[in-house]
Write an enzyme that holds these catalytic residues in place. Structure first.
Site, short mmCIF file in Angstrom:
data_model
loop_
_atom_site.label_atom_id
_atom_site.label_comp_id
_atom_site.label_asym_id
_atom_site.label_seq_id
_atom_site.Cartn_x
_atom_site.Cartn_y
_atom_site.Cartn_z
N GLU A 101 -6.49 -3.15 9.88
CA GLU A 101 -6.52 -2.21 11.01
C GLU A 101 -7.77 -1.34 11.03
O GLU A 101 -7.99 -0.60 11.97
CB GLU A 101 -5.26 -1.31 10.97
N ASP A 105 10.69 8.59 19.01
CA ASP A 105 9.61 8.14 18.14
C ASP A 105 8.27 8.16 18.89
O ASP A 105 7.43 7.30 18.72
CB ASP A 105 9.91 6.72 17.60
#
Ligand code: CA
Length: 722
Positions: free
Chosen positions: A68, A306
């Site tokens: 990432e 979330d």
């Protein structure tokens, strides 16, 4: 005359700000420049010649666990991070390795990570490289040698599921790091350390602690406490982890911290009487000398979905009513694109990028969203909420080009079914905090028959079900006007998981990789695809660019992983060719890119051993619950997953099952021991469940083979908006 002078100064200032935007030969932090615009001023590679872009070099990384990070390049040296905080330093022109660093990690830390072992990059400053390892240790390394200069344990409580996946940020003479873990049982914070010695300077907790423990650590937390029920579930920690963006702004001497979601997820479980629950899902501007709050803006008050505010920010200036205004651009999970005044945290614009039903807009006078609990409060009844917990946007960096004035970003338009989990367990340390059950939109129709009857009835009565039926998800690369949120152009993607970081350049180009393993170059003005390089490795991370000895390169870290990593999408290069992680670099007139070989065809699962003595259906059922509660977050039991498919275990593995699971026999491979959490009988129950799964899988696959049908599932497709 005075007015003309003022105007001239304004023009000069604006021109100056423009010329400073973007990276040059060097790419000094994962975001490229101080504003982390992911924009490069280099234009040797441009829309006229990008078709000549080809392979320059690669570095194969000894992992299949996901990339990432965006690399940093300074003076011809590339430094970047991989799984669990490994660091690689290379010659940026050749890929030749100078050194690599591998932190020693207790594999038990894997039990408390939601979203793979990834790392989002390093900070490099004055000959030091800073990296946060997965286990929460922050390292300072010597840039020339990789030698450890200092290391510090950033974790306040080793009995809780803290981890680090984000990049540290240097602000003057301190380096700042946060942590992950809000899916579990933690109280989020960021800590600043002296760059030279590693000595702690200050710590800022993002949420208050139990007032019964005494006064809060700072007046900022005393203020936050007013927004929580005194009877909150303080034992679970509250969440609020700063797991990605921490952004230093020297212009206003502030550090902007993106704060994560609440734990437990639903505000009714976390803070029973409600409240905004500061500083969850907020951008908090801290003074880098003291860690005190200068201003804050809460994007999602009383989060239950979330909706983290941890997504990458871009700092730039926009012309607003004729004034060059210092702004922060932020598109978090909750679906809005915010333009925020960096001087004071005031919201200038907040436009919805996707369909949403948790809020109906933002009141710009107060900055507050207009909440719509009747369509989003799943404590009342199960609800299909838009956008999804996977986020309208997530960690994948967006790019801002001062030349086009556009933001380029992955945008996901998708909802999810949320309901209070009937199987919610009381808090257990290092256990997933599973108060809410989540079903992504594309799966709702599939799982509908197996849902508990009241949940099923609520879904069938939901006015949002038609939307899910018509178009479960749309994933796009978009060019967006930041002030209006308007899409100027867009490119649809093949799967909702096909989201990736973006690079924009002064060569009128936008680069983005994809799940199928292609690196794509688009015309920044109209989105026309100008060039594609097949790499054979799925790409999620943002490409970047730099120049060494007069040659411009484009580089990217390739490899599937991150949130949802254990399930490998059928369309992906990771599924077809495995997931050999690599750093790839390209240049004009480069060669052909080496592509990994396809995996061999799938064989039917081997025959399992006889079922364990004394196994009953109840034991298998218990094993299923234990498996999904403890193992399922990593072991997806999918044929091509990145970890072994436990429906295909060979006899020796079955024979050693207790030793592997309880005693940690395969710890060296990353499989921790569970003897502190799972009893012998627990592990037998899990084993019995897996033997049963293997038996059924083998029967199904032998049948498919007999009928001459492929064992792989068919390729799923999603409907897209264009
Ligand atoms: Ca989260």
């Amino acid at each position: 005359m005075k007015q003309i002078c003022a105007l001239l100064i304004a023009i000069l200032l604006a021109a100056c700000a423009r010329s400073q935007t973007g990276a040059g030969d060097d790419w000094t932090n994962p975001g490229g420049d101080q504003g982390k615009t992911h924009f490069s001023r280099l234009d040797d590679i441009n829309s006229e010649n990008v078709t000549r872009l080809g392979f320059a070099w690669e570095l194969r990384l000894d992992t299949t666990r996901g990339m990432e990070a965006t690399p940093v390049v300074i003076d011809g040296v590339m430094v970047t991070s991989g799984v669990a905080g490994r660091v690689y330093a290379l010659n940026a022109a050749t890929g030749e390795e100078h050194w690599r660093f591998e932190p020693e990690i207790d594999p038990r830390v894997h039990r408390g990570t939601c979203c793979d072992m990834v790392n989002r990059g390093v900070a490099v400053k004055d000959g030091r490289v800073f990296v946060g390892a997965l286990d929460g240790v922050l390292y300072a390394l010597d840039l020339r040698t990789g030698r450890v200069l200092w290391r510090v344990d950033t974790i306040v409580d080793r009995n809780r599921a803290y981890s680090i996946t984000g990049a540290p940020e240097v602000a003057g003479d301190v380096v700042i790091i946060g942590n992950g873990g809000a899916e579990f049982d933690v109280r989020g914070y960021v800590t600043a350390y002296d760059v030279r010695t590693g000595r702690e300077r200050w710590r800022f907790y993002t949420v208050p602690r139990d007032p019964a423990q005494g006064p809060q650590e700072s007046p900022d937390l005393e203020a936050a406490l007013e927004t929580w029920d005194p009877e909150s579930r303080w034992d679970i920690g509250g969440g609020g982890t700063a797991w990605d963006t921490i952004h230093y702004d020297p212009e206003f001497n502030a550090v902007y911290v993106g704060v994560g979601n609440g734990g437990p997820y639903h505000v009714a479980r976390r803070s029973p009487s409600g409240g905004e629950n500061l500083y969850l899902c907020s951008i908090v501007a801290l003074d880098p000398r003291t860690g005190r709050v200068k201003w804050h803006y809460q994007e999602t008050p009383g989060d239950s979905w979330d909706y983290t505010a941890t997504q990458p920010m871009v700092l730039t200036r926009l012309d607003i009513n004729g004034e060059s205004t210092p702004v922060l651009l932020h598109a978090p999970k909750n679906g809005f694109l915010y333009v925020i005044d960096r001087r004071n945290g005031r919201v200038i614009a907040a436009n919805a990028l996707v369909y949403m039903n948790w809020a109906s807009g933002v009141d710009l006078a107060t900055g507050r969203p207009n909440l719509t609990p009747e369509t989003s409060n799943y404590a009342l009844r199960p609800q299909i909420v838009f956008p999804t917990a996977a986020g309208a946007r997530n960690w994948h960096p967006m790019a801002f080009s001062p030349e086009t004035g556009l933001l380029y970003a992955s945008v996901l338009d998708m909802g999810n079914l949320l309901f209070m989990s009937p199987g919610a367990k009381p808090h257990r340390v290092r256990a997933l905090n599973n108060d809410a059950a989540i079903v992504f939109a594309g799966d709702i129709l599939d799982v509908l028959p197996s849902l508990p009857p009241p949940v099923r009835a609520a879904v069938e009565a939901s006015p949002e079900l038609a939307r899910v039926r018509n178009r479960p998800a749309s994933q796009e690369l978009r060019a967006i006007d930041p002030l209006t949120g308007r899409t100027v152009w867009s490119v649809p993607r093949a799967a909702w998981q096909d989201r990736a970081g973006v690079l924009a350049t002064a060569g009128d180009l936008v680069f983005q990789g994809d799940l199928m393993g292609r690196l794509n170059a688009y015309d920044a003005r109209d989105g026309r695809r100008l060039h594609t390089i097949e790499t054979g490795t799925s790409i999620l991370a943002a490409p970047m660019t730099y120049r060494v000895d007069g040659v411009q390169y484009v580089a990217v870290m390739a490899g599937w992983g991150g949130g949802g990593w254990s399930y490998v999408p059928r369309q992906s290069a990771a599924y077809e060719r495995g997931n050999q992680n690599r750093i790839l670099a390209f240049r004009l007139d480069g060669g052909a890119t080496p592509v990994p070989d396809p995996l061999p065809p799938l064989e039917p699962a081997p025959a399992p051993p006889p079922q364990l003595a004394g196994t009953t259906p109840a034991r298998i059922e218990r094993g299923r619950d234990l498996f999904f509660g403890n193992c399922g977050i990593c072991h997806s039991n999918q044929a091509r997953s990145l970890l072994p498919d436990l429906r295909r275990m060979q006899r020796p593995t079955h024979d050693l099952f207790q030793e592997i699971v309880r005693e940690g026999l395969y710890e060296a491979n990353g499989m921790p021991g569970w003897s502190d959490l799972l009893s012998r009988e627990d592990v037998d129950a899990i084993h019995a469940f897996l033997i049963e799964e293997q038996r059924r899988t083998r029967a199904r696959e032998l049948d498919l083979q007999r009928r001459g049908q492929p064992l792989d599932p068919p390729r799923a497709t999603i409907t897209s908006s264009n």
